[in-house]
Scaffold this motif. Structure first.
Motif, PDB file in Angstrom:
ATOM      1  N   ASN A 331       0.842  -1.185   0.000  1.00 27.66           N
ATOM      2  CA  ASN A 331       0.000   0.000   0.000  1.00 27.66           C
ATOM      3  C   ASN A 331       0.885   1.245   0.000  1.00 27.66           C
ATOM      4  OD1 ASN A 331      -1.582   2.256   1.273  1.00 27.66           O
ATOM      5  ND2 ASN A 331      -3.190   0.712   1.161  1.00 27.66           N
ATOM      6  N   VAL A 333       0.037   4.454   0.479  1.00 29.48           N
ATOM      7  CA  VAL A 333      -0.381   5.619   1.261  1.00 29.48           C
ATOM      8  C   VAL A 333      -0.548   5.317   2.743  1.00 29.48           C
ATOM      9  CG1 VAL A 333      -1.501   6.745  -0.698  1.00 29.48           C
ATOM     10  CG2 VAL A 333      -2.813   5.151   0.694  1.00 29.48           C
ATOM     11  N   ALA A 334      -0.689   4.058   3.132  1.00 32.75           N
ATOM     12  CA  ALA A 334      -0.925   3.699   4.535  1.00 32.75           C
ATOM     13  C   ALA A 334       0.285   4.053   5.399  1.00 32.75           C
ATOM     14  CB  ALA A 334      -1.239   2.218   4.657  1.00 32.75           C
ATOM     15  N   TYR A 352      -6.881  -1.994  -0.074  1.00 31.92           N
ATOM     16  CA  TYR A 352      -7.590  -0.982  -0.859  1.00 31.92           C
ATOM     17  C   TYR A 352      -9.057  -1.349  -1.029  1.00 31.92           C
ATOM     18  CZ  TYR A 352      -3.219   1.209  -2.412  1.00 31.92           C
ATOM     19  OH  TYR A 352      -2.020   1.871  -2.462  1.00 31.92           O
ATOM     20  N   GLU A 358     -12.324   6.317  -5.015  1.00 32.11           N
ATOM     21  CA  GLU A 358     -11.411   7.420  -4.729  1.00 32.11           C
ATOM     22  C   GLU A 358     -11.813   8.646  -5.548  1.00 32.11           C
ATOM     23  OE1 GLU A 358      -9.583   4.900  -7.974  1.00 32.11           O
ATOM     24  OE2 GLU A 358     -10.543   4.576  -6.039  1.00 32.11           O
ATOM     25  N   PRO A 363      -5.528  10.612  -2.419  1.00 31.78           N
ATOM     26  CA  PRO A 363      -4.958   9.258  -2.359  1.00 31.78           C
ATOM     27  C   PRO A 363      -6.048   8.191  -2.339  1.00 31.78           C
ATOM     28  CG  PRO A 363      -3.829  10.712  -0.814  1.00 31.78           C
ATOM     29  CD  PRO A 363      -4.999  11.479  -1.361  1.00 31.78           C
ATOM     30  N   ALA A 365      -8.524   5.382  -1.534  1.00 32.63           N
ATOM     31  CA  ALA A 365      -9.104   5.001  -0.247  1.00 32.63           C
ATOM     32  C   ALA A 365      -8.779   3.551   0.090  1.00 32.63           C
ATOM     33  CB  ALA A 365     -10.621   5.204  -0.279  1.00 32.63           C
ATOM     34  N   ASN A 389      -7.526   5.898   5.586  1.00 33.69           N
ATOM     35  CA  ASN A 389      -7.127   7.295   5.374  1.00 33.69           C
ATOM     36  C   ASN A 389      -7.532   8.156   6.566  1.00 33.69           C
ATOM     37  OD1 ASN A 389      -8.232   5.896   2.816  1.00 33.69           O
ATOM     38  ND2 ASN A 389      -6.722   7.324   1.977  1.00 33.69           N
ATOM     39  N   GLU A 390      -8.741   7.910   7.074  1.00 33.98           N
ATOM     40  CA  GLU A 390      -9.253   8.701   8.188  1.00 33.98           C
ATOM     41  C   GLU A 390      -8.497   8.374   9.475  1.00 33.98           C
ATOM     42  OE1 GLU A 390     -13.597   9.699  10.271  1.00 33.98           O
ATOM     43  OE2 GLU A 390     -13.433   8.271   8.605  1.00 33.98           O
ATOM     44  N   ASP A 392      -5.394   7.191   9.799  1.00 31.57           N
ATOM     45  CA  ASP A 392      -4.040   7.735   9.728  1.00 31.57           C
ATOM     46  C   ASP A 392      -4.022   9.213  10.089  1.00 31.57           C
ATOM     47  OD1 ASP A 392      -3.097   5.293   8.973  1.00 31.57           O
ATOM     48  OD2 ASP A 392      -2.652   5.826   6.887  1.00 31.57           O
ATOM     49  N   LEU A 393      -4.939   9.978   9.508  1.00 31.76           N
ATOM     50  CA  LEU A 393      -4.971  11.419   9.732  1.00 31.76           C
ATOM     51  C   LEU A 393      -5.254  11.745  11.192  1.00 31.76           C
ATOM     52  CD1 LEU A 393      -4.953  14.329   8.706  1.00 31.76           C
ATOM     53  CD2 LEU A 393      -7.387  14.057   8.138  1.00 31.76           C
TER      54      LEU A 393
END
Length: 553
Positions: A331, A333-334, A352, A358, A363, A365, A389-390, A392-393
């Motif tokens: 992955n 973006v993770a 993914y 997406e 990036p 999802a 994504n959520e 991580d942020l």
């Protein structure tokens, strides 16, 4: 060939003197003529192996000879010396047993062996022991000589690595003889490409993606060919680019290499030289295990700091199918693989969503999935998946907001990351500018070609097509340079507005692989229970819990 006499000869390397294959054969023929009266009318067949070692029996003519012997075609086997058959005691013992079973007499004209008697057989075994000991002593002497050469930092010849050329030096020995040797000399323009490849791999972690970038922008090797994944890997794994500092010393010592300098001498002022990384097997290079490598300090400058070089080696090892214990993170973006855990006690991995979910310029999802839930099809774990994504942020926001002591403790490191990023940007700009210069040179050459002679319409068409291709590649490089300039202006504006240089802002600018490294230094683990994510910091007595409630899927 029922009563035939076989002559076998071998020499590891052709020299044209001494015990050459031709000399061995002639001495064997003379011996047969003088001593084997009962074999006067027997046909003689010769088997020659030139350029093969006696360490094993993997020699084409030797194998062919043994096939004929097993068919019953041979009466006498004659060789110049026992070690011509081989220097391995086990192979020699097995050969003697087989010859006795097949009733083939073996003759060594130098040692005068008769293998039909117990004494002759014993003497043969004793000679085999000494032959094997001699082989091992030869290997040890070669190794010792290699170590002495390594300590001198000399370049022993062959194709020089990208970024270097060889420079001749002269030195006077004690016997007043002038000896010539070679050392590596830096080529600044080519070293720009080397530094670019190291930086790109740390971001992309893929040989194929780097290969595609180079192909797309028309960047070629020093020989004018397209880069391959293998060529890129060879550059990234070559110790010659690594500075001889403490990180490099510890890494190669950990690998089991023979390091020919002390840690106190590892001050990073020069680069490394690696000897015995490959061996010649039937004249084809084969990579040796690291335990056989000899690592020494060279006479050139190390371009890549040891810490960065080791980081790249770890990444390459992780990408190998049979490499290190952990699997490659596919992955792109993770941020939390290896950190986020399910409350059932098992790790969660990124996966993914199907394509189409997406949005543009966002990036792709993904979600984190419990490995136990996945393996048992939900029988042993029913914890809902979490949007990756959520998560991580919000974990990053909560981490840098709540963990004030940790943030302050790492601010210096964050500034270092920014400095390293600035250096990477500068090197990338130089690399692109150099690539543009090369395109301009090629275009000038095409123009000169058109002006110098009258060309056919077909050649003019091909030349114009080539020129258009170079122009397109130039435009692509210019766009990348402009993007670097624009990015630099944005960063300068942000820093002018926020002189505090908040660590979270710096963190957001890092590439994903570097973000993962920073998070692993700060976080012990993140636990997901289906509704709430809990954060454990390294060195913290309790836990910091996010106040965000993230709905599972």
């Amino acid at each position: 060939m029922g009563d035939a006499i076989f002559i076998y000869s071998r020499k590891s390397k052709w020299t044209g003197r001494g015990e050459s294959v031709e000399n061995q054969i002639q001495m064997c023929r003379d011996y047969i003529a003088r001593n084997l009266a009962d074999a006067k009318d027997s046909p003689v067949f010769v088997f020659e192996d030139e350029g093969y070692s006696g360490k094993n029996t993997k020699r084409p003519q030797f194998q062919q000879m043994m096939k004929e012997i097993r068919r019953g075609a041979c009466r006498y086997l004659v060789c110049y010396k026992l070690d011509r058959l081989g220097r391995n005691l086990i192979d020699l013992a097995a050969l003697v047993e087989e010859l006795n079973r097949l009733e083939v007499s073996f003759i060594s004209i130098r040692e005068s062996f008769d293998t039909t008697t117990p004494l002759g057989k014993t003497m043969l075994y004793m000679a085999g022991i000494f032959a094997q000991m001699e082989r091992e002593q030869i290997a040890e002497r070669v190794r010792d000589n290699m170590v002495m050469l390594a300590k001198s930092g000399r370049w022993l010849g062959g194709n020089t690595p990208l970024g270097f050329s060889s420079r001749q030096v002269r030195s006077v020995k004690m016997d007043d003889k002038v000896r010539t040797s070679f050392v590596l000399k830096e080529n600044p323009e080519e070293l720009l490409t080397v530094r670019f490849l190291f930086q790109e791999f740390q971001e992309k972690q893929s040989f194929r993606k780097i290969e595609g970038y180079l192909w797309k922008n028309g960047i070629l090797t020093r020989r004018g060919k397209e880069y391959t994944s293998t060529a890129i890997r060879d550059i990234l794994t070559n110790p010659v680019y690594c500075a001889a500092d403490g990180d490099a010393y510890d890494y190669f010592l950990e690998l089991g290499c023979q390091v020919c300098f002390t840690r106190e001498e590892a001050d990073g002022s020069c680069g490394l030289m690696a000897y015995a990384r490959t061996s010649s097997a039937r004249y084809k290079n084969k990579e040796n295990p690291p335990s056989q490598w000899i690592i020494a300090q060279g006479k050139h400058k190390g371009e890549i700091p040891g810490k960065e070089f080791v980081r790249v080696q770890r990444m390459i090892g992780a990408n190998k199918r049979n490499g290190e214990a952990y699997q490659r993170i596919r992955n792109e973006v993770a941020l939390l693989p290896g950190i986020v855990m399910c409350s059932c006690g098992h790790a969660m991995r990124p996966k993914y969503y199907k394509k189409g979910r997406e949005a543009e310029n966002i990036p792709r999802a993904f979600y984190y999935l419990c490995t136990c839930k996945d393996s048992t099809h939900g029988e042993r774990c029913t914890i809902p998946n979490v949007p990756g994504n959520e998560l991580d942020l919000k974990v990053c926001q909560a981490l840098f907001k709540a963990a004030v002591p940790a943030r302050r403790g790492k601010e210096k490191e964050g500034c270092h990351e920014k400095t390293e990023e600035d250096r990477s940007t500068a090197d990338r700009r130089k690399f692109l500018e150099q690539a543009l210069k090369e395109k301009d040179k090629k275009l000038e050459g095409l123009v000169e070609l058109l002006e110098a002679a009258e060309l056919s319409q077909e050649l003019v068409r091909c030349t114009n097509a080539k020129a258009k291709k170079l122009e397109r590649e130039k435009e692509g490089l210019k766009e990348q340079l402009q993007a670097l300039e624009d990015n630099g202006k944005e960063e300068n504006t942000e820093f002018a507005q926020d002189t505090g240089a908040d660590f979270f802002t710096l963190f957001q600018r890092l590439p994903v692989p570097r973000k993962r490294e920073v998070l692993k230094k700060l976080l012990d683990r993140v636990e997901w229970d289906g509704k709430t994510a809990k954060i454990w910091l390294w060195g913290s007595e309790g836990e910091e819990e996010t106040k965000e409630e993230i709905e599972g899927h």
